[in-house]
Design a protein around this motif. Structure first.
Motif, mmCIF file in Angstrom:
data_model
loop_
_atom_site.group_PDB
_atom_site.id
_atom_site.type_symbol
_atom_site.label_atom_id
_atom_site.label_comp_id
_atom_site.label_asym_id
_atom_site.label_seq_id
_atom_site.Cartn_x
_atom_site.Cartn_y
_atom_site.Cartn_z
ATOM 1 N N PHE A 139 4.709 5.527 2.431
ATOM 2 C CA PHE A 139 3.957 6.751 2.646
ATOM 3 C C PHE A 139 4.150 7.772 1.524
ATOM 4 N N ASP A 140 5.042 7.474 0.572
ATOM 5 C CA ASP A 140 5.162 8.306 -0.622
ATOM 6 C C ASP A 140 5.805 7.474 -1.731
ATOM 7 N N GLY A 141 5.871 8.038 -2.912
ATOM 8 C CA GLY A 141 6.353 7.291 -4.061
ATOM 9 C C GLY A 141 7.802 6.876 -3.972
ATOM 10 N N LEU A 142 8.635 7.740 -3.431
ATOM 11 C CA LEU A 142 10.056 7.414 -3.330
ATOM 12 C C LEU A 142 10.287 6.208 -2.428
ATOM 13 N N GLN A 143 9.622 6.199 -1.294
ATOM 14 C CA GLN A 143 9.743 5.071 -0.384
ATOM 15 C C GLN A 143 9.193 3.801 -1.023
ATOM 16 N N ALA A 144 8.131 3.940 -1.797
ATOM 17 C CA ALA A 144 7.531 2.775 -2.454
ATOM 18 C C ALA A 144 8.511 2.090 -3.393
ATOM 19 N N VAL A 145 9.203 2.874 -4.199
ATOM 20 C CA VAL A 145 10.163 2.307 -5.157
ATOM 21 C C VAL A 145 11.303 1.630 -4.401
ATOM 22 N N ILE A 168 0.855 -1.183 0.000
ATOM 23 C CA ILE A 168 0.000 0.000 0.000
ATOM 24 C C ILE A 168 0.890 1.232 0.000
ATOM 25 N N VAL A 169 0.675 2.099 -0.972
ATOM 26 C CA VAL A 169 1.458 3.335 -1.079
ATOM 27 C C VAL A 169 0.498 4.491 -0.840
ATOM 28 N N ASP A 170 0.255 4.768 0.413
ATOM 29 C CA ASP A 170 -0.764 5.740 0.811
ATOM 30 C C ASP A 170 -0.684 5.901 2.316
ATOM 31 N N ASP A 171 -1.041 7.078 2.824
ATOM 32 C CA ASP A 171 -1.045 7.272 4.273
ATOM 33 C C ASP A 171 -2.446 7.148 4.851
ATOM 34 N N ASP A 172 -3.392 6.641 4.044
ATOM 35 C CA ASP A 172 -4.779 6.506 4.475
ATOM 36 C C ASP A 172 -4.990 5.127 5.091
ATOM 37 N N ARG A 218 -1.601 11.281 -5.643
ATOM 38 C CA ARG A 218 -1.020 12.529 -5.159
ATOM 39 C C ARG A 218 -0.270 12.278 -3.853
ATOM 40 N N MET A 219 1.048 12.419 -3.927
ATOM 41 C CA MET A 219 1.900 12.173 -2.760
ATOM 42 C C MET A 219 3.091 13.119 -2.782
ATOM 43 N N PRO A 220 3.720 13.347 -1.621
ATOM 44 C CA PRO A 220 4.926 14.202 -1.587
ATOM 45 C C PRO A 220 6.155 13.470 -2.105
ATOM 46 N N ARG A 221 7.217 14.226 -2.290
ATOM 47 C CA ARG A 221 8.541 13.742 -2.731
ATOM 48 C C ARG A 221 8.488 13.138 -4.131
ATOM 49 N N MET A 222 7.831 12.012 -4.303
ATOM 50 C CA MET A 222 7.633 11.438 -5.635
ATOM 51 C C MET A 222 6.149 11.123 -5.778
ATOM 52 N N ASP A 223 5.508 11.745 -6.774
ATOM 53 C CA ASP A 223 4.068 11.536 -6.938
ATOM 54 C C ASP A 223 3.781 10.125 -7.443
ATOM 55 N N GLY A 224 2.510 9.753 -7.367
ATOM 56 C CA GLY A 224 2.120 8.402 -7.730
ATOM 57 C C GLY A 224 2.379 8.052 -9.175
ATOM 58 N N ILE A 225 2.203 8.996 -10.070
ATOM 59 C CA ILE A 225 2.405 8.721 -11.496
ATOM 60 C C ILE A 225 3.860 8.353 -11.768
#
Length: 211
Positions: A30-36, A6-10, A52-59
């Motif tokens: 919690f954001d795209g960079l951490q997800a990768v 899950i890549v989301d803070d919800d 929509r996320m900080p640091r690295m957006d979802g797209i």
């Protein structure tokens, strides 16, 4: 067991996945960079990614995830069904999208569907989204039609139903095939059209005027 990131803070998104014995949330970012970063160290089958996320957006994150040697399937999450960022996420390689307030039963269904290679799009919203944001000029249409020329008549039949959003089971029932045969056709179609998933296949089919 379907391994999910899950890549989301919800927290509600995670709660929607609980109670299914075939789904295991193995990691949360919690954001795209951490997800990768996490996807390179964890085996993930399906990633639910906020647009929509900080640091690295979802797209951007989706594009990076899909470029991994063993990429997860991706479901984009968004608040609005007519959001241009959702189209961009699909074009980046997402296998579908869900609204954040989607019923938990549908979230579970989406995870199961994309894990098996199908797409999960809300059909009416997906059509409006594509019509609004996917405006192809003549060069794109010509290229799309040229790619479709690589397909056999039967593969075109399958493609038409893929572009409509049908699952492999739906296509098998419609065309009188075994589901394994449909899967083989879909695999050949992806290769012939030089696309990575069913959503991009559907977009290309629309470019070519199919469906």
């Amino acid at each position: 067991m379907i391994r999910v990131m899950i890549v989301d803070d919800d927290a509600l998104v995670r709660l929607g996945l609980e109670g299914d014995e075939e789904i295991n949330v193995v990691v949360q970012a919690f954001d795209g960079l951490q997800a990768v970063e996490l996807a390179t160290t964890h085996h993930v089958d399906v990633a639910l990614v906020d647009v929509r996320m900080p640091r690295m957006d979802g797209i951007t994150a989706i594009a990076h995830l899909r470029a991994l040697p063993h990429p997860p399937k991706v479901i984009a999450l968004t608040t609005f069904d007519l959001d241009e960022y959702v189209y961009n996420a699909l074009a980046a390689g997402a296998d579908g999208f869900l609204l954040k307030d989607t019923d938990p039963v549908e979230i579970l269904r989406a995870v199961h569907l994309v894990a098996t290679g199908s797409a999960m799009l809300h059909p009416a919203a997906a059509r409006r989204l594509i019509d609004r944001y996917h405006r192809s000029g003549p060069p794109q249409a010509v290229d799309a039609r040229a790619r479709l020329d690589r397909l056999t008549p039967r593969e075109r039949d399958v493609l038409t139903l893929v572009a409509r959003g049908d699952t492999n089971a739906d296509i098998a029932a419609s065309l009188g095939m075994r589901e394994s045969t449909v899967k083989a056709h879909v695999s050949r179609i992806l290769t012939a059209l030089d696309v990575t998933n069913r959503v991009q296949t559907a977009l290309l089919a629309r470019d070519a005027g199919l469906g």
